[in-house]
Structures are given as C-alpha cells and as structure tokens.
Motif scaffolding. Sequence first.
Motif, PDB file in Angstrom:
ATOM      1  N   GLU A   1       0.826  -1.210   0.000  1.00 40.18           N
ATOM      2  CA  GLU A   1       0.000   0.000   0.000  1.00 40.18           C
ATOM      3  C   GLU A   1       0.862   1.263   0.000  1.00 40.18           C
ATOM      4  N   LYS A   2       1.886   1.267   0.834  1.00 38.88           N
ATOM      5  CA  LYS A   2       2.729   2.454   0.960  1.00 38.88           C
ATOM      6  C   LYS A   2       3.492   2.703  -0.337  1.00 38.88           C
ATOM      7  N   GLY A   3       3.326   3.886  -0.881  1.00 42.12           N
ATOM      8  CA  GLY A   3       4.019   4.238  -2.119  1.00 42.12           C
ATOM      9  C   GLY A   3       3.256   3.884  -3.377  1.00 42.12           C
ATOM     10  N   PHE A   4       2.176   3.128  -3.225  1.00 43.49           N
ATOM     11  CA  PHE A   4       1.375   2.723  -4.382  1.00 43.49           C
ATOM     12  C   PHE A   4      -0.104   2.959  -4.085  1.00 43.49           C
ATOM     13  N   PRO A   5      -0.514   4.223  -3.994  1.00 42.66           N
ATOM     14  CA  PRO A   5      -1.901   4.531  -3.641  1.00 42.66           C
ATOM     15  C   PRO A   5      -2.867   4.039  -4.709  1.00 42.66           C
ATOM     16  N   PRO A   6      -4.110   3.733  -4.321  1.00 43.61           N
ATOM     17  CA  PRO A   6      -5.069   3.211  -5.298  1.00 43.61           C
ATOM     18  C   PRO A   6      -5.382   4.189  -6.427  1.00 43.61           C
ATOM     19  N   THR A   7      -5.224   5.485  -6.166  1.00 45.22           N
ATOM     20  CA  THR A   7      -5.504   6.460  -7.230  1.00 45.22           C
ATOM     21  C   THR A   7      -4.521   6.342  -8.393  1.00 45.22           C
ATOM     22  N   ARG A   8      -3.423   5.634  -8.165  1.00 42.73           N
ATOM     23  CA  ARG A   8      -2.479   5.371  -9.264  1.00 42.73           C
ATOM     24  C   ARG A   8      -3.153   4.571 -10.382  1.00 42.73           C
ATOM     25  N   PHE A   9      -4.230   3.878 -10.023  1.00 42.93           N
ATOM     26  CA  PHE A   9      -4.920   3.013 -10.989  1.00 42.93           C
ATOM     27  C   PHE A   9      -6.334   3.520 -11.268  1.00 42.93           C
ATOM     28  N   LEU A  10      -6.507   4.835 -11.153  1.00 42.75           N
ATOM     29  CA  LEU A  10      -7.837   5.404 -11.283  1.00 42.75           C
ATOM     30  C   LEU A  10      -8.473   5.098 -12.631  1.00 42.75           C
ATOM     31  N   ASP A  11      -7.667   5.039 -13.679  1.00 44.09           N
ATOM     32  CA  ASP A  11      -8.241   4.740 -15.003  1.00 44.09           C
ATOM     33  C   ASP A  11      -8.866   3.355 -15.033  1.00 44.09           C
ATOM     34  N   ALA A  12      -8.275   2.404 -14.311  1.00 42.97           N
ATOM     35  CA  ALA A  12      -8.838   1.051 -14.264  1.00 42.97           C
ATOM     36  C   ALA A  12     -10.176   1.059 -13.532  1.00 42.97           C
ATOM     37  N   PHE A  13     -10.252   1.795 -12.433  1.00 39.77           N
ATOM     38  CA  PHE A  13     -11.503   1.836 -11.674  1.00 39.77           C
ATOM     39  C   PHE A  13     -12.602   2.579 -12.431  1.00 39.77           C
ATOM     40  N   GLU A  14     -12.224   3.610 -13.152  1.00 34.45           N
ATOM     41  CA  GLU A  14     -13.211   4.324 -13.965  1.00 34.45           C
ATOM     42  C   GLU A  14     -13.728   3.421 -15.086  1.00 34.45           C
ATOM     43  N   TYR A  15     -12.838   2.638 -15.652  1.00 36.69           N
ATOM     44  CA  TYR A  15     -13.250   1.678 -16.687  1.00 36.69           C
ATOM     45  C   TYR A  15     -14.220   0.652 -16.110  1.00 36.69           C
ATOM     46  N   LEU A  16     -13.907   0.107 -14.940  1.00 40.87           N
ATOM     47  CA  LEU A  16     -14.775  -0.886 -14.307  1.00 40.87           C
ATOM     48  C   LEU A  16     -16.144  -0.290 -13.982  1.00 40.87           C
ATOM     49  N   ALA A  17     -16.153   0.953 -13.498  1.00 42.58           N
ATOM     50  CA  ALA A  17     -17.425   1.611 -13.211  1.00 42.58           C
ATOM     51  C   ALA A  17     -18.246   1.755 -14.484  1.00 42.58           C
ATOM     52  N   GLY A  18     -17.575   2.111 -15.571  1.00 39.35           N
ATOM     53  CA  GLY A  18     -18.272   2.236 -16.845  1.00 39.35           C
ATOM     54  C   GLY A  18     -18.847   0.923 -17.336  1.00 39.35           C
ATOM     55  N   GLU A  19     -18.205  -0.171 -16.942  1.00 40.82           N
ATOM     56  CA  GLU A  19     -18.662  -1.508 -17.346  1.00 40.82           C
ATOM     57  C   GLU A  19     -19.559  -2.150 -16.289  1.00 40.82           C
ATOM     58  N   ASN A  20     -19.813  -1.420 -15.203  1.00 40.70           N
ATOM     59  CA  ASN A  20     -20.680  -1.917 -14.125  1.00 40.70           C
ATOM     60  C   ASN A  20     -20.163  -3.211 -13.503  1.00 40.70           C
ATOM     61  N   LEU A  21     -18.840  -3.314 -13.375  1.00 44.59           N
ATOM     62  CA  LEU A  21     -18.243  -4.477 -12.702  1.00 44.59           C
ATOM     63  C   LEU A  21     -17.755  -4.043 -11.325  1.00 44.59           C
ATOM     64  N   ARG A  22     -18.054  -4.824 -10.339  1.00 36.39           N
ATOM     65  CA  ARG A  22     -17.737  -4.473  -8.959  1.00 36.39           C
ATOM     66  C   ARG A  22     -16.292  -4.814  -8.610  1.00 36.39           C
ATOM     67  N   PHE A  23     -15.761  -4.091  -7.626  1.00 32.75           N
ATOM     68  CA  PHE A  23     -14.363  -4.321  -7.260  1.00 32.75           C
ATOM     69  C   PHE A  23     -14.117  -4.002  -5.792  1.00 32.75           C
ATOM     70  N   THR A  24     -13.108  -4.651  -5.270  1.00 29.89           N
ATOM     71  CA  THR A  24     -12.615  -4.424  -3.917  1.00 29.89           C
ATOM     72  C   THR A  24     -11.184  -3.937  -4.019  1.00 29.89           C
TER      73      THR A  24
END
Length: 352
Positions: A174-197
């Motif tokens: 977690e340290k040094g690799f915040p989840p916002t580093r992958f924001l494009d992936a989460f935005e893509y998943l939201a657009g596809e209506n796929l859930r994630f943890t």
Amino acid sequence: MPTYEEIQAAPKVVLHDHLDGGLRPATVHELATAIGHELPADDPESLGQWFHEAATSGSLERYLETFVHTIAVMQSAENLTRVAREFAEDLVADGVVYAEVRWAPENHLAGGLTLDGAVAAVAAGFAEVEAGGRIVVRQLLTAMRQFARAREIAELAVFWRDKGVAGFDIAGPEKGFPPTRFLDAFEYLAGENLRFTIHAGEGFGLPSIWEAVHPCGADRLGHGVRIVDDITVSADGSVELGRLASYVRDRRIPLELCPTSNVQTGAVGSIGKHPFGLLASLGFRVTINTDNRLMSDTSMTQETFLLAEAFGYDWADLERFSVNAMKSAFLPYDERVEIIHKIKDGYAGLRG
C-alpha cells in the motif's frame, strides 16, 4: 458458545482468500519436486511448518518469500487447475458454501501461459468442485500495485464476467502505491458496471482507505482494519466516529477483516485486541476471512472460532456475520438471496 466442531458444520462465506496463499503443503512439495524448484524444507509436514513460521516471523522479506514458492508451482494450466480444485475442495470440507477467491494472473505467465489461459485453468478447477452442488466459487482478478497492468487486468475481468469471474481487486504494498495510481482502471470498471474491492487499511492507514472509497469508489475494503484509527473510545466507554469511519459505516461498505493475518502482519496485537469486536458492536458491515490459509495455518472455522472465543459470540452473531458476507458478495441479487436462505436454514438446524 458454539464448539469448534459445530462451527465447522455451519455454512460459512469467505470473500478474502488468496489462491496462492491456500495451497496444501503436500501439493507444493510434489509440484516443486516435479519442476526442480528448491524448497526450504524436505517434506510436506516440515514445509507447512516453515510457511507458518516464515509468515509469523515479523520479517516482511520472509513473509514474501513464502509466495515465491507457491507461485513457482502455479505456472502451468495443469498445475493451476489442480491448485484451484484442491483449494475449493478444502473450502467445502471447512463448511464454506460461497467463496470469492482472488489471485493475480500476471504472476502466472512464466511458463508460457496467456492471461486468458491462466484464468481458464483456474475456472476449470473450481468448476469441477462446484459440480457437486455444495459450494459456489467465483474468481476476483487481482492487479499488483507495484506493476502497471491494472487496466489490462480490469479488461480481463470484464471479459470473463459471468464465466467464473465476479470482480476485480488490487493488492501488493500500500505504501508508495496509492489506489488512485490506478484510477483509469476503476473508472473503466465503473463504466462496465463491474464491482471491485481494494486492499486498503492494512499496511497503511486512513489515507489509503479514503482514496479507495472516494476517488476510486471501492465496493468493499480488503482488510480495512485501520478504519479503527478514525474511532475514539473515551475512558468512560463512550465512542465517537470520525467522518471517514461514519461514512464507511453509514454506506454499509463491507470490511473484509482477516484476524490471524492482521496479527501476523502487525496490524493488531492479538485476536483479543482485534478491532473486529468494536466494529461489530458499532454496526459496521464486518465479514470474517482467512486471507492466506497456508501462511496463517488457518481456516474459516478457525477464524470464526477464535473470534467467538475472544468476544463471546453466539449462534445469532455468527449467522449475522455469514449473512453480512453473503449480502456483500459480488453475485447477482437473486443468487445471493438463494444462498442466504440456505445459510439461515443451516444455522436454524444447528441451533435445533
């Protein structure tokens, strides 16, 4: 309090269980011997002890070394299918009726497998056990935070949805690799209506949880144990929730708590001091999980029993935790309801 044997018979749900952290020691030993991979122990029993001792040593290097050996024997379709099949068989033997199993396909390509081939191999192993009708198993495809394949793995998860994959996850430091580093992936998943943890609030604190919940929009928090840092318990026993803790509780964002693992990694001091008891009493959506059964030498029965012993939980509490987990599963609503009815029937039978 229910006995260990009674808890083993109870229908349980696990949402946070790593495929590469749940192999049988005998399987690791057999497969490593076949491919010429050197292990730190000469027989399955000693190897199982080594995994547990390395994971509880307090050394991050030794803990990470355990996964070097499990991943090494999971580089072919045949081996992945076997590991997945045995993983699911062990869950059935432990009384688990629904499981979401996470793993990182990108870690299993050294033997020439493609990402699709790796996912298909794991799906085949789970399907063999699901055919018996005693368990439903779904994959969560994980991207590693320290690498740069999150969008690719997210697309893989979308492609495999409804074919054994229920969602997406990110793991790693977690340290040094915040989840916002992958924001494009989460935005893509939201657009596809796929859930994630998202793994958050284990090795790092509240900022990790805030980013997972807000910019990234996580449906669940992988661990999330550090949410307790936003809760103040006064000397008189009164409790005050901070804004983030209130948000997580009020939005019913599930916490994938892994008690023994949290003790091993130093997130908490002991099972008796685990925030699970406080969080459950405050109405958070808590769920019980194993994280890595091999490294923690544990099971869902063991985790549940330890919590029941520490906090005096009865059948009603344990049923509530199982239903919490099933409500939080990345499965269609009607399928979740069907399994919840089975869980309630199972607990009713155990209570007599």
